[in-house]
Design a protein around this motif. Structure first.
Motif, PDB file in Angstrom:
ATOM      1  N   LYS A 370     -16.981  -6.749  -7.905  1.00  0.00           N
ATOM      2  CA  LYS A 370     -16.558  -7.128  -6.564  1.00  0.00           C
ATOM      3  C   LYS A 370     -15.222  -6.475  -6.227  1.00  0.00           C
ATOM      4  N   PRO A 371     -14.975  -6.198  -4.941  1.00  0.00           N
ATOM      5  CA  PRO A 371     -13.663  -5.683  -4.531  1.00  0.00           C
ATOM      6  C   PRO A 371     -12.579  -6.722  -4.771  1.00  0.00           C
ATOM      7  N   LEU A 372     -11.351  -6.282  -4.798  1.00  0.00           N
ATOM      8  CA  LEU A 372     -10.232  -7.203  -4.926  1.00  0.00           C
ATOM      9  C   LEU A 372     -10.161  -8.102  -3.698  1.00  0.00           C
ATOM     10  N   THR A 373      -9.873  -9.369  -3.918  1.00  0.00           N
ATOM     11  CA  THR A 373      -9.683 -10.309  -2.818  1.00  0.00           C
ATOM     12  C   THR A 373      -8.242 -10.249  -2.327  1.00  0.00           C
ATOM     13  N   LYS A 374      -7.972 -10.906  -1.209  1.00  0.00           N
ATOM     14  CA  LYS A 374      -6.630 -10.886  -0.623  1.00  0.00           C
ATOM     15  C   LYS A 374      -5.572 -11.357  -1.623  1.00  0.00           C
ATOM     16  N   GLN A 375      -5.947 -12.343  -2.453  1.00  0.00           N
ATOM     17  CA  GLN A 375      -5.006 -12.864  -3.449  1.00  0.00           C
ATOM     18  C   GLN A 375      -4.413 -11.744  -4.304  1.00  0.00           C
ATOM     19  N   PHE A 376      -5.235 -10.770  -4.664  1.00  0.00           N
ATOM     20  CA  PHE A 376      -4.763  -9.690  -5.522  1.00  0.00           C
ATOM     21  C   PHE A 376      -4.320  -8.470  -4.718  1.00  0.00           C
ATOM     22  N   LEU A 377      -4.908  -8.257  -3.555  1.00  0.00           N
ATOM     23  CA  LEU A 377      -4.457  -7.157  -2.703  1.00  0.00           C
ATOM     24  C   LEU A 377      -3.006  -7.337  -2.280  1.00  0.00           C
ATOM     25  N   ASP A 378      -2.594  -8.602  -2.111  1.00  0.00           N
ATOM     26  CA  ASP A 378      -1.218  -8.873  -1.710  1.00  0.00           C
ATOM     27  C   ASP A 378      -0.207  -8.497  -2.789  1.00  0.00           C
ATOM     28  N   GLU A 379      -0.678  -8.240  -4.015  1.00  0.00           N
ATOM     29  CA  GLU A 379       0.206  -7.837  -5.110  1.00  0.00           C
ATOM     30  C   GLU A 379      -0.104  -6.418  -5.570  1.00  0.00           C
ATOM     31  N   SER A 380      -0.812  -5.659  -4.736  1.00  0.00           N
ATOM     32  CA  SER A 380      -1.301  -4.360  -5.181  1.00  0.00           C
ATOM     33  C   SER A 380      -0.465  -3.198  -4.658  1.00  0.00           C
ATOM     34  N   ILE A 381      -0.651  -2.060  -5.292  1.00  0.00           N
ATOM     35  CA  ILE A 381      -0.123  -0.787  -4.828  1.00  0.00           C
ATOM     36  C   ILE A 381      -1.316   0.106  -4.544  1.00  0.00           C
ATOM     37  N   SER A 382      -1.308   0.780  -3.400  1.00  0.00           N
ATOM     38  CA  SER A 382      -2.445   1.595  -2.979  1.00  0.00           C
ATOM     39  C   SER A 382      -2.148   3.078  -3.168  1.00  0.00           C
ATOM     40  N   ALA A 383      -3.195   3.834  -3.465  1.00  0.00           N
ATOM     41  CA  ALA A 383      -3.028   5.276  -3.650  1.00  0.00           C
ATOM     42  C   ALA A 383      -2.715   5.994  -2.351  1.00  0.00           C
ATOM     43  N   ASN A 384      -2.818   5.315  -1.204  1.00  0.00           N
ATOM     44  CA  ASN A 384      -2.512   5.972   0.067  1.00  0.00           C
ATOM     45  C   ASN A 384      -1.081   5.722   0.518  1.00  0.00           C
ATOM     46  N   GLN A 385      -0.243   5.190  -0.389  1.00  0.00           N
ATOM     47  CA  GLN A 385       1.137   4.907  -0.023  1.00  0.00           C
ATOM     48  C   GLN A 385       2.053   6.055  -0.385  1.00  0.00           C
ATOM     49  N   SER A 386       3.071   6.244   0.456  1.00  0.00           N
ATOM     50  CA  SER A 386       4.116   7.209   0.148  1.00  0.00           C
ATOM     51  C   SER A 386       5.112   6.537  -0.798  1.00  0.00           C
ATOM     52  N   PRO A 387       6.074   7.281  -1.379  1.00  0.00           N
ATOM     53  CA  PRO A 387       7.012   6.675  -2.331  1.00  0.00           C
ATOM     54  C   PRO A 387       7.817   5.497  -1.795  1.00  0.00           C
ATOM     55  N   ASN A 388       7.970   5.395  -0.453  1.00  0.00           N
ATOM     56  CA  ASN A 388       8.730   4.255   0.069  1.00  0.00           C
ATOM     57  C   ASN A 388       7.847   3.076   0.448  1.00  0.00           C
ATOM     58  N   GLY A 389       6.540   3.180   0.167  1.00  0.00           N
ATOM     59  CA  GLY A 389       5.648   2.049   0.394  1.00  0.00           C
ATOM     60  C   GLY A 389       4.842   2.107   1.663  1.00  0.00           C
TER      61      GLY A 389
END
Length: 440
Positions: A370-389
């Motif tokens: 299953k995909p990550l739920t909001k509970q874990f997405l809220d603590e995640s880092i995404s590969a589409n982020q630049s170095p400043n977030g």
């Protein structure tokens, strides 16, 4: 008449490829015919933007095609050399009581970073040969529908009840309670870590990879550096690490120092270091996708040399790794997430961690694909982020399968990760600051 022209070495063949525009163009045309992301059929020559999930497959395919066109049989020598670089070790006979394997389902790859100082270039902090531990353990989960992926990092300081495991000679290593997570690697190598992970998570590991210090540095150098944002000066004389603040690309020993430094940045905890490692891996994915490697056969060869030369794994060859990367072509930048197992300070030792009950929910998501739920997405880092977030320009321009960039440049809410689970969230500015990361 016998041709007396000397046969060029594989290294010279590789260099000739870098100067052959016609060969590179032909390779790209061949890549499209083979299912790559070159010129689309019926598009009138219009070129599609490369899909991030296909980077490794395209790198290998384009390299092989370029070499084949220019050197003929030389491609076989290079391919065999890459396969020879890999330290292939099948550890399945050492594992016991394994979770059931799902047929035609998701793929789970356990990645371990060895801190051995015994290899060439590995003794970066002058500690000598102190054995090998696994400072980094990440499970990469690729969904069965190949629409989303996430990495689950496990802090090395987490206390767990380590199960019994076995050496190559069949000797049993007894189980022990309340041991640090990375102790398993120290006493029994990757097989013991796999056993520990499978027994405690219930997740079947399909493949494993071990990367050492020097291998990591070489891969970063092959990308010509990776961009980071350092909010404050990092000065750790005890570990020979000094990095000045600012946003820039780093490589070599600096890159390795950045992902390993702990005590003089952020909150000084291993969990903060993990977040920086996750951000760095995200930046590496972005760099690999946008560095124009496919137009640089010389860089392609360097990257694949670095990749294969640094691995201990049960993948049989380069082709097997490429086929998995090819299967992941539907995964976009915004569909790749990195999370950490939920934790709290251990009551028995404030310098150690223990898992929160919610870790079982996280492991169940991976078990059930299953995909990550909001509970874990809220603590995640995404590969589409630049170095400043904030979302990177590359990701924003691609308009990936999920998520988008608002006019302000900040990630917009809503969307989905592979058709399920909220796309909202990500680390807050306070959480990024505590981890030693720049804030948007």
């Amino acid at each position: 008449m016998t041709d007396q022209t000397p046969t060029p070495s594989p290294g010279r063949r590789a260099r000739r490829v870098g100067t052959s525009v016609a060969g590179a163009r032909a390779a790209r045309r061949g890549g499209a015919a083979e299912g790559g992301s070159g010129v689309a059929a019926g598009s009138g020559g219009r070129r599609k933007r490369p899909q991030p999930g296909r980077v490794v497959a395209k790198v290998i395919t384009a390299t092989l095609l370029s070499l084949a066109i220019v050197t003929g049989v030389g491609v076989v020598l290079i391919y065999n050399n890459w396969n020879g670089n890999i330290d292939h070790q099948d550890l399945s006979s050492l594992l016991r009581n394994r979770p059931a394997k799902k047929k035609s389902g998701p793929l789970n790859i356990l990645v371990m970073g060895s801190d051995s100082r015994s290899g060439k270039g590995d003794n970066i902090d002058h500690k000598g040969n102190i054995g090998a531990r696994s400072d980094t353990t990440i499970l990469f989960h690729l969904s069965a529908n190949r629409k989303f992926a996430y990495g689950i990092s496990i802090p090395r300081d987490t206390l767990v009840n380590r199960p019994a495991c076995y050496t190559k000679s069949g000797t049993k290593i007894p189980a022990e309670k309340q041991q640090m997570w990375n102790a398993a690697f120290a006493v029994g190598g990757p097989a013991c870590t796999i056993e520990q992970f499978e027994q405690l998570s219930g997740i079947r590991v399909d493949n494993y990879i071990v990367v050492d210090f020097n291998g990591f540095k070489t891969m970063v150098d092959a990308l010509d550096g990776v961009q980071v944002c350092i909010p404050q000066e990092i000065d750790d004389p005890a570990h020979h690490i000094k990095l000045m603040p600012g946003t820039r690309e780093i490589k070599g020993a600096q890159a390795l120092s950045y992902v390993r430094v702990r005590y003089t940045v952020g909150n000084g905890m291993d969990t903060g270091r993990i977040k920086r490692q996750q951000a760095f891996m995200s930046a590496m994915i972005n760099k690999a996708d946008s560095a124009g490697m496919l137009a640089r056969p010389d860089r392609l060869v360097g990257f694949i040399n670095a990749l294969t030369g640094s691995l201990q794994t049960d993948f049989k060859n380069v082709g097997q790794m490429a086929s998995i990367a090819e299967a992941a072509r539907g995964v976009g930048m915004s569909d790749i997430k990195f999370v950490t197992t939920p934790w709290e300070l251990a009551p028995s030792d404030p310098n150690r961690l223990q898992w929160l009950p919610s870790v079982h929910k996280l492991f169940k998501l991976a078990r059930d694909d299953k995909p990550l739920t909001k509970q874990f997405l809220d603590e995640s880092i995404s590969a589409n982020q630049s170095p400043n977030g904030s979302p990177s320009k590359t990701a924003a321009a691609s308009g990936g399968p999920s998520g988008s960039a608002s006019p302000s440049g900040k990630a917009s809410k809503g969307g989905s990760q592979g058709g399920g689970g909220s796309q909202s969230g990500g680390l807050s500015n306070a959480e990024r600051a505590a981890s030693g990361l720049c804030t948007s």
